[in-house]
Structures are given as C-alpha cells and as structure tokens.
Design an enzyme around this catalytic site. Structure first.
Site, PDB file in Angstrom:
ATOM      1  N   ASP A 390      11.968  30.538  24.251  1.00 57.29           N
ATOM      2  CA  ASP A 390      11.520  29.337  23.557  1.00 57.29           C
ATOM      3  C   ASP A 390      12.210  29.298  22.197  1.00 57.29           C
ATOM      4  OD1 ASP A 390       9.953  27.077  22.918  1.00 57.29           O
ATOM      5  OD2 ASP A 390       8.537  28.359  21.866  1.00 57.29           O
ATOM      6  N   THR A 392      10.886  27.160  18.992  1.00 53.90           N
ATOM      7  CA  THR A 392       9.963  27.070  17.870  1.00 53.90           C
ATOM      8  C   THR A 392       8.965  28.220  17.911  1.00 53.90           C
ATOM      9  OG1 THR A 392      10.167  24.675  17.923  1.00 53.90           O
ATOM     10  CG2 THR A 392       8.337  25.586  16.669  1.00 53.90           C
ATOM     11  N   GLU A 489      11.568  16.657   6.408  1.00 54.01           N
ATOM     12  CA  GLU A 489      11.172  15.720   5.364  1.00 54.01           C
ATOM     13  C   GLU A 489      10.369  16.407   4.270  1.00 54.01           C
ATOM     14  OE1 GLU A 489       9.298  12.121   6.750  1.00 54.01           O
ATOM     15  OE2 GLU A 489      11.230  11.190   6.373  1.00 54.01           O
ATOM     16  N   LYS A 553      18.898   7.727   4.457  1.00 51.43           N
ATOM     17  CA  LYS A 553      19.292   9.099   4.761  1.00 51.43           C
ATOM     18  C   LYS A 553      19.398   9.233   6.268  1.00 51.43           C
ATOM     19  CE  LYS A 553      14.603  11.041   4.821  1.00 51.43           C
ATOM     20  NZ  LYS A 553      13.677  12.004   4.199  1.00 51.43           N
ATOM     21  N   GLY A 662      11.394  22.281  24.019  1.00 48.40           N
ATOM     22  CA  GLY A 662      10.961  20.895  24.116  1.00 48.40           C
ATOM     23  C   GLY A 662      11.529  20.022  23.020  1.00 48.40           C
ATOM     24  N   ARG A 787      14.307  19.272  25.545  1.00 51.14           N
ATOM     25  CA  ARG A 787      13.359  18.294  26.059  1.00 51.14           C
ATOM     26  C   ARG A 787      12.815  18.687  27.435  1.00 51.14           C
ATOM     27  NH1 ARG A 787      10.681  15.776  22.363  1.00 51.14           N
ATOM     28  NH2 ARG A 787      11.828  14.296  21.094  1.00 51.14           N
ATOM     29  N   ASP A 813       5.954  31.940  22.575  1.00 49.20           N
ATOM     30  CA  ASP A 813       4.782  32.172  21.738  1.00 49.20           C
ATOM     31  C   ASP A 813       3.711  31.112  21.903  1.00 49.20           C
ATOM     32  OD1 ASP A 813       6.280  30.129  20.558  1.00 49.20           O
ATOM     33  OD2 ASP A 813       5.407  30.548  18.598  1.00 49.20           O
ATOM     34  N   ASP A 817       4.710  28.012  27.024  1.00 45.37           N
ATOM     35  CA  ASP A 817       5.599  29.054  27.541  1.00 45.37           C
ATOM     36  C   ASP A 817       4.920  29.934  28.593  1.00 45.37           C
ATOM     37  OD1 ASP A 817       7.627  28.304  25.666  1.00 45.37           O
ATOM     38  OD2 ASP A 817       6.514  29.385  24.128  1.00 45.37           O
TER      39      ASP A 817
END
Length: 1215
Positions: A390, A392, A489, A553, A662, A787, A813, A817
């Site tokens: 994974d 993230t 951001e 931006k 994803g 994705r 994590d 998953d």
C-alpha cells in the site's frame, strides 16, 4: 444452532423503525466474527486441518498397526505419544491465535451505540443493532454499521468523517444527508420517520452506492455522499443520526476483509510430497523384504521346522511373508519419524521468538516491537519474490512538508552539503506571533526577502493564503487549526502563515487574512474549482482597494501553456528549478496571477452564470485563466524513514515491489519517484489507462513490443547481476508452464516500469486478459496500480500466485489492505495511525516499512537456511539409521529382527540426535546479519528454492543409504573373524549391535559438526553432550542392576563394557567414521574450489577481515545507513523529469460547497474541543520529533486527524 442460509439478494429493502418488517428478509445482524473456530467446532476442524498433513495420517496408521501383536515388534506408545504431542502443540498454538481473534471481535461487538427505540435513545451493544434501526453518533465516535445519513447538528445536514480504517487516508471527507430528512434532528421526529430505502445488495465497492428513498409518496436518489460506512470516525460534528442499511458481515468494511485463510509454508507442501515419496519407498522395501521372507522360508526355513516351527496363526510361507511385510513397515517407519514435525514446530517457534525480540526492529518512538503473529511461515520469509505494498501510511506518512520554492526566478530552501555546517532552524515567533511553532524552514534569505517587503515574495505568499479551500478554526486568539481536504493545501497555507500571510477565516463571500500583522478582508468573487482534467484551481478576489485579481495554482505542464510569451525567460529559470525539485522527489506546483479590470470581470461573470454543463464551465475557466508566472512550490510527501534504502536493497535481492494504491495516478507516480521505485535512469515507463478491454490489450501489447525493441537495441550489452536469468531459473526449477508470450518476455533486458489505472486494471484482471497483464507486468522492474479497490488488490496478488510459482508478500496498514494481506502467502501489517485492522489480519507486524529489509534479508534468509539444513540432516540421519535394518534383513532370514536393541531405537531420535539438529535449526547462520544486508544477492537461493528441493532430498537420501551400508558392512567385515584378547570370538549379535549403534551415533555427530557453520555454547553442549549421553545411557541400560529388574527387557547386560573394551572395536569405529565422512569432505572441498557459492566467498572475506582486524564502522553496512544521501548527492546523477504534485488527493466540488456557505457553521468554536485537543497534542508530538536533535521541515497537520493518542504515527511520537 443451524439456520438456513438466506438466498442471495438482488436488491435490499429497508424500512425505518420497523424491525418486524426487516426481519422477514433475514438480514445479517451487526455481530461480526473474524475467528476460525468456536468451542464446538475447534476440535473437529483443527484435527481435520492437521490430518491434511500426510505425516500425521501416516503415523496414525502406524499406531493402529502397532496394536496388532502378531505384527508389531515395538511398543504402541513409541508412536502414539509423539503423535499426540505434535497434535497438541499445534492445537494449542492455533487455539491461542484464534483466542486473540475472539478477544478482538468481542471488543468490537460490545461497543456501545445509542439506538432509537420507541421514541427514546437507548444504549445498545453493536452486536444488537439491526437493519432499519436509527442510530445517534457523536463526535469522534466510530460508525457502527453502514448508515444512511438522515440529519446532522450542522447546517444543511453536513457532517465530516475520517476514513482511515477504510482507505488509510486521514484527511476529512464531507457527507450530506438528503435535504428532506436533514431537518429531522429531534428523536421525536425521527421516531415517526417510516421511509423505505431500496438499494443495491451488499458489495465491497467503497466508493459507490446506488439507492432510492421512498417517503411521503416521493422518491429521492441516494449516492455514496449520503452514506456513513462502518469503520469511519465522525469528526468535527457534534452529532448526527443515521439509518442502518447494512450490518455486520454485509458492511463494506467486512465485505472487503475476506475470509480467514489457512496458510501453509511451501516447505510444508514439499514435506508432504516427500513423505508420500518415502511412504511409497517404504512400501516397496517392505514388499521386497516380504518376498525375501517368503523365498527364505520356503527354501531355507523349511529345514528348521522341526525345532523352529512357525508360531500360530502362521501356517505357510505366504502367511509369514504377509506378517513380515507389516512388521517391516513398523521397523522401517523411522525414515520419517514423528519427531520431525515436533522439531519443525519448535524451530519455527524459536525463529518467531527471534523476530519478536529483535531490538533493531523495535520502534522506540512508538514503543512498538515487531511481532510474529504466526509461527508457520518463518522460512517462507526467505523465499519472497513479489512484494505488494500500500502507499498511504505504509510507504508514506501522509504528511506534507513545505521544503522549497521558486519566486520570480530565485530559488529558496537550499540545504547545504554534508560537509558544510548545518543551518539553524528559523525562529518565526519574534517576526510573527501567529506562526505555527511546528513549521521548520532553514533558508533565512526567504524570510529576509519578506521582511524587506519584496513585492514578488509578498504576492507569492498572498496567493498561497488565498487560493485554497482550507477551513480555519480559531478557538482562542492565535490558536489556528487548519482543516483541508488534501495535505498539500494545508502545507502551503501553513507556509504562508509562517511567512506573515495568515489565513484566519472565511465566509461564503469573504476571506480574512492577517498580512504582515495587518488584518485584511478580501471579497471572494469566484472559485474556479479543481478537477482531474484542469489540474489547477483558481480564485478571483477583490482587495480592500477595489482591485480584482485572479490567483491560480496547478500543474506546471498545464499552467505553462497559459502564460504570455514575455514570460519565457522566467519560465526557463522556473522550469530548471522544477527539474531540480523533481529530481529530489519533491511534489511541485506552479503558481501565477492575473489582474482583471471591472469590464473583464463583468463580462466573464455573465458568461460564468450562463454556463451550465461541464464543458461550458471548462471553456469559461479557460478563457480567464491566462496568467503571469510568479513562481513554484516544492512539497515533500514525507516518506517513512528508510523507505528508499529498503526498496533499493530489496531490488538488489531480486525482489520486485508493486505498489497498489487507491490514490490518483499522479500521486502514485510521484511517490514512486520519491521512494526510488521509479528513477530517471529507467529505460521507459508505460502507462495503461484504457477504458475498454480492447484498448487495454492493445496498450499491454504495445508496451511489450516496445520493451522487446529497446532490449534488442542493446547490442552487446550484458545484464548485471542475476536479474531475469535468476527468475527464469526459478521458473524452470519450479516447473512452471509458460505461454509463448511469457517465454518471450524472459529475454527482456532493461529497466521498465508499468503504471496501471484502476479502470484499466479491472479489464486486465478478466479471464482472457490475465496472461497478457502478467507477462507485461512481470517483465517490469516496478509496477504501480492506482485507483484500485481493496478487492482488486487481492485479485492482483491472487493473479501472481496463480500464474507464477513465486512467494508473495503483501504489506499495508489500513482496512482496505486486509483482503490483500490475507490473500498473499505472507501478510505484514504496519501498526500506524490508520487503525489495527491490517495488524489483526496479518502474519507479521511492525511499525516501520524499513523493518521489512531485516525481516526478509536477515530473519527470513536465516530461517530458510536453517530449515533447509535441518531437513537435509534430519532425513540423512534417519535414512542412515533405518536402512541398516534393510541390509541386515539379508543376514537374518528376513525375519524382521532389528539390528539395535529397542531402547536405542526409542531414544535415537528423542535423546541422542534431537538436540544437535534442533540447535543447528535454531542458531545456525552462514554469514552475519550485517553481511546479509551488505550482500542482498545472498537472498536469491531461497527464491530459487536451491537449498532444499526434490533434488537435494534425493542427494541426502543417497548419502544416508551410503552411510547405512558402511555402518553395516564395515563392522560386519571387521568383526566376522575378530577375537577378544582372551581368544574368544567377537562375532556375536550383542557386540555387533553395540558397535553398529555406536558407529551410527559417532558418524551423525561428526556430520552435524561439519554441517554447523555458526557455533555457540548451546551447539557445543548439544552436540558433544548428546554424544556423551549416549555412552552414559548405554552403560546404564546394559548394567546388572536393570537386568535384575527385567530380564526380558534388558537382555544386553554387560554388552557395552565388553564391547568397548576391545581395541578392534575402536579401530572399527574410526574406520567406519572415516569411510563415511572423508568422501563428504573431499566433495565439499572440490566444490568450494571449483564452484564456490556467494555465501562461501562472503564467509572467506569475513574471515580475512577479522584477521586483519578491520576497524569498526568501515563496513558496507554503514553505507546503507547513508543511502539517502547517496541518492541525493550521487555524482553524475541525471536530471529528473518534472512531475507536478498538485493536491492530488483533492476532490472536485469542494469550492462550490464553500461558496454556498453550507459548511461555514461547522467551524464555529462552540464545540469539537476534543478535535482541537487531539490536533494540538499531535502538533506537540511533531515539535518533539527530530533527526539528530533538529526539527523536521514544515509539516501539515490538518489533513491527518488521529482518533486517539495511540493513533499518532510512530514517526511523530516524542522520545
């Protein structure tokens, strides 16, 4: 106890507040279970699983044979006791593992939830919640089931959730109730709600929901934006009410979990095959000996019938042969002793203990140690070929740091080289009381530029403080907490805040900032929202002086096309800076602005109001976004510590890493470059993004054709290292049948990367496309699938398991998953901030991705090496021990008489030889852990399954048979005519038995001494202690005292003393040992000289360096500690291709939500104190985290919201 399973659903119908109606459909309750057993099913299911092991069934059969007196020459307890021990040890281990699963299930099922019953709220356990119930959720509570959001304490039925348990993302997401139910905020009104929901049946699609609400003769469309899924956490919302649509196993969280699978190591499967081979070999031997018995009884035995008649019920030579067959089955069964499986379990338990106690895999910041949650897969860790990871929370921390920027052609944020003094962290407090104390920046020239009032610098940070969709919460003066949809951001707004341009608050029509200590309010005229096609966002504001300006931006590849030609020089300089930032793995973003006249604004505003369709809006946006370049930003998506080094090291070990995420394609590619999976030195990267089967097939074939073309163009170029050759060798050894396409791709040379989108992957996973995808992907060094859904992650893993006989490892994590972790041969859970679902489903867990290199290259390789050496020696010694009976049958009339006395047969595997082989299997190592990491190629023998396979098994059997022949015939020849010192002959049965048994123990002890590479005190005690115990026990068993107790059992009285007192016996022992061992030594010496293995070379180097007493710290291992610097500062490194990383986790439509004003009341300071407290604690943890005493760079916290202090990422906890 047993209920009829309801038929599969075509659609689900739910009526609110009507349990009687809903129970007619037999919907699942909210009770969940992840365990395998219960009290009633444990014994039968566990025994069924254990007797799938061929050896267990084999020994049960032997036990039944030993109950027949006419057949058995050994006591029945010699088989049943070890068998019960093996079954009991395994059952206890499985029961303990499942007990912890039950504990986890009970903890979840007994959570409390407020359920609306008879017009009032009552506390109910989660497991008692039913479909159709209305539940009240409060801030920071977990969602109990999949709910349709009915109303919220926030205006317009809005609420905010965190979905870390589902997808690993910690940034907030917005959900909104249907407008007709948003005002039903009172329990009395909700108790009267009787709406009916008709929707899709339970499925695992986390981002999709289709349904219809029927109420008061009207119908309302329901989408995923109206749903709160189980596993989410309610954030920044005082309370909300939801209708239970899916409960328990029907929830999307549980649908993605998949069943608990029974995992066995590949060596277990090989051992099952070997046991079947041995059983067949045993049957053949016994049949041969039975035939020999029949021939001997008919030809020779008939002469002795007068004084040695057959014992009833034997009345013919055929009957005698029948009993001889089963007698030899029992005598020769020790070719596979039951102690083998006991020993394997003990060794695996010890290997798991070593993993649990490894201090180098312990994270002190989060006080988390590595944990082996299973004991059956330790050697599998040494054979991994594919890692599925994974992104993230596994590779990254999901934390963005503002590192560098380019303003009007000047680059800021440069870090001095390693030889230059480290700069001091800037202190913004004297300059700006509103500065974030956790923000870290080191280049003081940028701060000086702000202080002197440089107009370009001020405009740059003004843009960052205005052009965004961040929400601000200010509970007390100066205590700002930013909440953003994307961490990018938040990092940029935080940077502007520290440099004097502080975003304070917003309304639907205004943005309030503090610029250089002066409050300024801008009129927000329009937000030109972000989408994946535009790859940019803009705001149009009017300043207090009445001047209108557009700030924009976005991705540089898009914005550069919108610039005026007069900016070409500035574009070239900024482009060079972007190349530099991208080479360092930073996510880049270009910013620009444009002044608008009142006439331009009025004209555009009219066009904007007239635009309704998406293409019309895009055209209107395109018309006004013609900007002047201002600069660029560089944000680091903070990787976990050691990710780059780990992936590089695993790549050198011929382990391929695939990232299944994803996230959007751009985000995944940027992370690929950051962690060095993707490099600018790669030959080519292919992107598969087709929306149909035919397009995807064509793209895959085009990629293969391109690979072949580029590979053929490398005239005379040779591959370095093992690479594809090793992989082809592995498939040949494993007997993999390949298609012509796969065979062609084996010849590919070069480093390629493949990026696959989720919709394309869905087509690639179809039946007729599987081979196309596997052939293309496996030819690439790196594969990134973006994705993807949780189910697709598991399908990709299953695809490789199906088409490649390779060991797979999945690491993640989050709850998304879990399915992948359960599908892979080995599942690893990261105990991070995204919950514990992945850890609970895993086989191994730790807190940092970097620990994977030690888990595989050290513990995994050692475990595989030890297990292979253990099995080789075990089968060798037992064939040497057992086959002596086979040869002896030719001298005893095939009568099933044993060579040794029964106590020696019983104790040989339990006492005399068990501890030495256990010590070798637990402690042995060919090279140190440091050298294992220095030379990752040492890992490849496990991938190729070289150390113990069918060929190696046959070799060890041949050595065992050779040894057994020497053990029988050398003592027989030496003692046949030998005499004692008194002149009496030595050739009696007892003396021969003692001599042969002693020679056997000495030979196998010397053999294991030669096989042991790493000697410890325990090894010495076990080897020489076992040898000494043999003599002590033998003298005890042959003593007069025991003979007096039982004449029938201890009939070797005095044999040990009389035999070992003869010099010829000791000469025989020496000769037997030499004949057995010298050929082995000679063969090993020749192999070492002519064809040494890499491990032999490394051991030699290690010995040479030890003799030279090389100073500590000069090893190559220290080099790996600084790989991060090597990547950055390597000479001659190629410039990276520019990669924009603009807010890729940002979602379209958030700008419209802001301008509508629906979400403004959410951030009033009247509630959510726990939200703020948690964020502040997290910020405090960040400020304490440092590298060598220094603070990390600017960190955005607002996108990562922990549920509790235990959820704070391991990198962020203070020491």
């Amino acid at each position: 106890m047993f209920t009829k399973k309801p038929p599969p659903e075509e659609k689900r119908m739910v009526r609110a507040n009507d349990r009687e109606y809903n129970e007619r459909f037999q919907y699942a309750t909210n009770y969940i279970t992840t365990s395998k057993y219960n009290i009633l099913t444990f014994l039968p299911i566990n025994l069924f699983e254990q007797f799938q092991v061929a050896a267990n069934t084999y020994f049960l059969f032997l036990f039944l044979l030993q109950l027949i007196p006419q057949v058995s020459s050994l006591s029945w307890f010699t088989t049943i006791v070890p068998l019960v021990m093996v079954l009991s040890i395994t059952a206890v281990k499985d029961a303990s593992d499942d007990y912890f699963r039950h504990q986890s299930d009970n903890k979840v099922n007994n959570r409390q939830s407020q359920v609306l019953i008879s017009g009032s709220l009552k506390n109910e356990k989660w497991m008692n919640v039913r479909v159709g119930d209305i539940i009240k959720l409060e801030n920071n509570q977990f969602v109990a089931a999949d709910l349709l959001l009915l109303s919220s304490s926030e205006p317009h039925g809005l609420c905010y959730i965190e979905t870390a348990e589902l997808d690993g993302e910690t940034n907030m997401k917005v959900r909104q109730s249907v407008s007709v139910t948003s005002e039903l905020g009172d329990p009395n009104n909700l108790s009267q709600f009787d709406g009916k929901v008709v929707c899709e049946p339970p499925n695992n699609k986390l981002d999709r929901f289709n349904g219809t609400l029927y109420w008061r003769d009207r119908k309302y469309t329901l989408t995923n934006q109206n749903m709160l899924l189980r596993g989410c956490v309610l954030r920044n919302t005082e309370a909300c009410y939801g209708l239970v649509i899916f409960a328990g196993p029907d929830t999307k969280l549980m649908q993605n979990s998949g069943p608990t699978k029974f995992k066995r190591a590949s060596i277990d499967l090989l051992m099952n095959t070997v046991v079947l081979w041995i059983f067949g070999f045993l049957v053949c031997m016994c049949m041969f000996l039975a035939i020999g018995n029949a021939v001997w009884e008919q030809v020779v035995g008939s002469r002795f019938q007068n004084y040695l008649p057959w014992e009833p019920p034997v009345n013919s030579f055929i009957f005698s042969a029948f009993f001889a067959f089963w007698s030899y089955v029992i005598i020769l069964n020790t070719v596979v002793p039951i102690s083998l499986y006991v020993s394997v379990e003990v060794i695996r338990l010890a290997h798991s203990f070593f993993i649990n106690r490894d201090q180098q895999m312990f994270c002190s910041r989060c006080n988390t140690a590595a944990k082996a949650r299973t004991t059956t897969l330790s050697e599998e860790l040494g054979q991994v070929e594919y890692i599925f990871s994974d992104k993230t929370g596994t590779l990254t921390q999901n934390i963005m740091n503002f590192n560098k920027c380019s303003i009007n052609g000047n680059s800021y944020g440069e870090v001095p080289g390693p030889l230059e003094p480290k700069p001091k962290r800037l202190d913004f407090t004297p300059f700006n009381p509103l500065a974030d104390p956790d923000f870290c920046f080191y280049d003081d020239t940028l701060l000086e530029s702000v202080k002197v009032g440089d107009s370009y610098t001020h405009e740059f940070f003004r843009l960052l403080s205005l052009c965004h969709t961040v929400m601000s919460e200010e509970k007390s003066e100066g205590k700002l907490v930013y909440k953003a949809q994307s961490p990018d951001e938040s990092a940029l707004v935080t940077a502007a805040r520290n440099f004097g341009f502080v975003f304070r608050s917003r309304t639907p029509g205004t943005i309030t900032t503090t610029e250089m200590g002066r409050p300024v309010t801008y009129t927000l005229l329009a937000i030109l929202d972000f989408n994946n096609v535009r790859k940019r966002m803009s705001v149009i504001v009017r300043n207090p002086e009445g001047k209108i300006r557009l700030y924009c931006k976005g991705a540089d590849t898009v914005l550069f096309e919108k610039l005026h030609p007069c900016n070409q020089k500035l574009i070239n300089i900024t482009s060079d800076h972007l190349h530099e930032y991208a080479t360092e793995g930073l996510r880049t973003l270009t910013v620009a602005y444009r002044d608008l006249s009142e006439e331009e604004w009025d004209t555009w505003s009219k066009n904007h109001r007239c635009a309704e369709k998406e293409d019309q809006l895009a055209a209107v946006y395109e018309e006004i976004e013609q900007n002047m370049l201002l600069g660029a930003t560089a944000v680091e998506d903070k990787l976990q510590e050691g990710v780059r080094e780990t992936i590089a090291l695993l790549s050198l070990a011929n382990i391929k890493t695939w990232v299944l995420t994803g996230d959007k394609q751009e985000t995944a590619i940027n992370i690929g470059y950051s962690c060095k999976m993707l490099t600018d030195d790669m030959t080519e990267m292919f992107i598969i993004s087709g929306h149909s089967v035919q397009i995807v097939k064509q793209e895959l074939r085009s990629a293969r054709e391109r690979m072949t073309e580029l590979s053929q163009n490398k005239d005379g170029e040779k591959n370095e290292g093992c690479g594809d050759t090793c992989f082809k060798g592995a498939t040949r050894r494993k007997g993999l049948q390949r298609s012509a396409v796969s065979d062609l791709m084996d010849n590919i040379s070069g480093e390629f990367a493949l990026v696959v989108n989720g919709h394309s992957l869905a087509h690639a996973l179809e039946g007729d496309m599987e081979e196309e995808f596997v052939a293309t992907a496996c030819a690439c060094k790196a594969v990134i699938c973006c994705r993807v859904t949780p189910l697709q992650k598991a399908q990709v893993v299953e695809l490789i398991k199906k088409h490649k006989t390779a060991i797979t490892l999945a690491i993640g994590d989050g709850a998304n998953d879990v399915s992948m972790i359960k599908t892979a041969h080995i599942g690893v859970g990261i105990s991070g901030q995204e919950g514990i679902q992945a850890v609970l489903a895993s086989d191994y867990s730790f807190s940092q991705f970097r620990f994977l290199q030690r888990l595989l290259l050290v513990h995994g390789r050692w475990s595989y090496l030890r297990m292979c050496r253990f099995l080789y020696y075990f089968f060798y010694k037992n064939f040497a021990f057992t086959m002596v009976h086979f040869w002896f049958a030719f001298f005893c009339g095939f009568s099933a008489q044993t060579v040794y006395d029964q106590f020696f047969i019983t104790l040989f595997n339990i006492v005399y030889t068990s501890l030495p082989v256990l010590a070798m299997g637990i402690f042995d190592q060919d090279v140190s852990d440091q050298k294992s990491l220095e030379y990752p190629k040492l890992y490849e023998p496990g991938q190729l399954n070289l150390l113990f396979n069918k060929r190696e098994f046959l070799i060890c059997i041949a050595q065992g048979i050779y040894t057994s022949m020497v053990l029988l015939f050398v003592p027989y020849a030496a003692m046949s005519n030998a005499t004692q010192s008194s002149g009496e002959p030595l050739a009696d049965y007892q003396t021969f038995a003692v001599t042969t048994a002693t020679a056997l123990v000495v030979v196998v002890s010397v053999q294991i001494a030669l096989d042991t590479s790493y000697w410890t005190v325990i090894n010495h005690v076990c080897v020489w202690g076992s040898l000494g115990s043999y003599f002590l026990i033998m003298f005890g068993l042959h003593s007069q005292r025991l003979f007096a107790i039982s004449i029938t059992h201890f009939h070797f009285v005095g044999s040990a003393q009389s035999t070992l007192s003869q010099p010829v016996v000791w000469l025989t022992l020496a000769l037997t040992t030499a004949i057995c061992i010298v050929p082995v030594l000679a063969l090993r010496f020749i192999t070492l000289v002519l064809k040494p293995q890499l491990s032999d070379t490394v051991r030699y180097v290690q010995l040479v360096l030890q003799k030279k007493r090389r100073p500590a710290g000069s090893s190559m291992a220290s080099t790996w500690c600084n790989v991060g610097n090597i990547w950055k500062d390597r000479p001659g490194a190629k410039d990276g291709s520019r990669r924009s990383g603009y807010a890729f986790s940002h979602q379209e439509g958030f700008g419209e939500l802001i301008t509508s004003g629906k979400n403004m009341a959410t951030f009033a300071p009247k509630h959510s104190s726990s939200w703020i407290d948690t964020l502040l604690k997290k910020k405090h943890a960040h400020s304490s985290t440092s590298d060598l005493g220094e603070c990390t760079p600017a960190v955005s916290h607002s996108s990562s919201v922990p549920g509790s202090l235990q959820d704070v990422p391991t990198e962020e906890k203070s020491q």
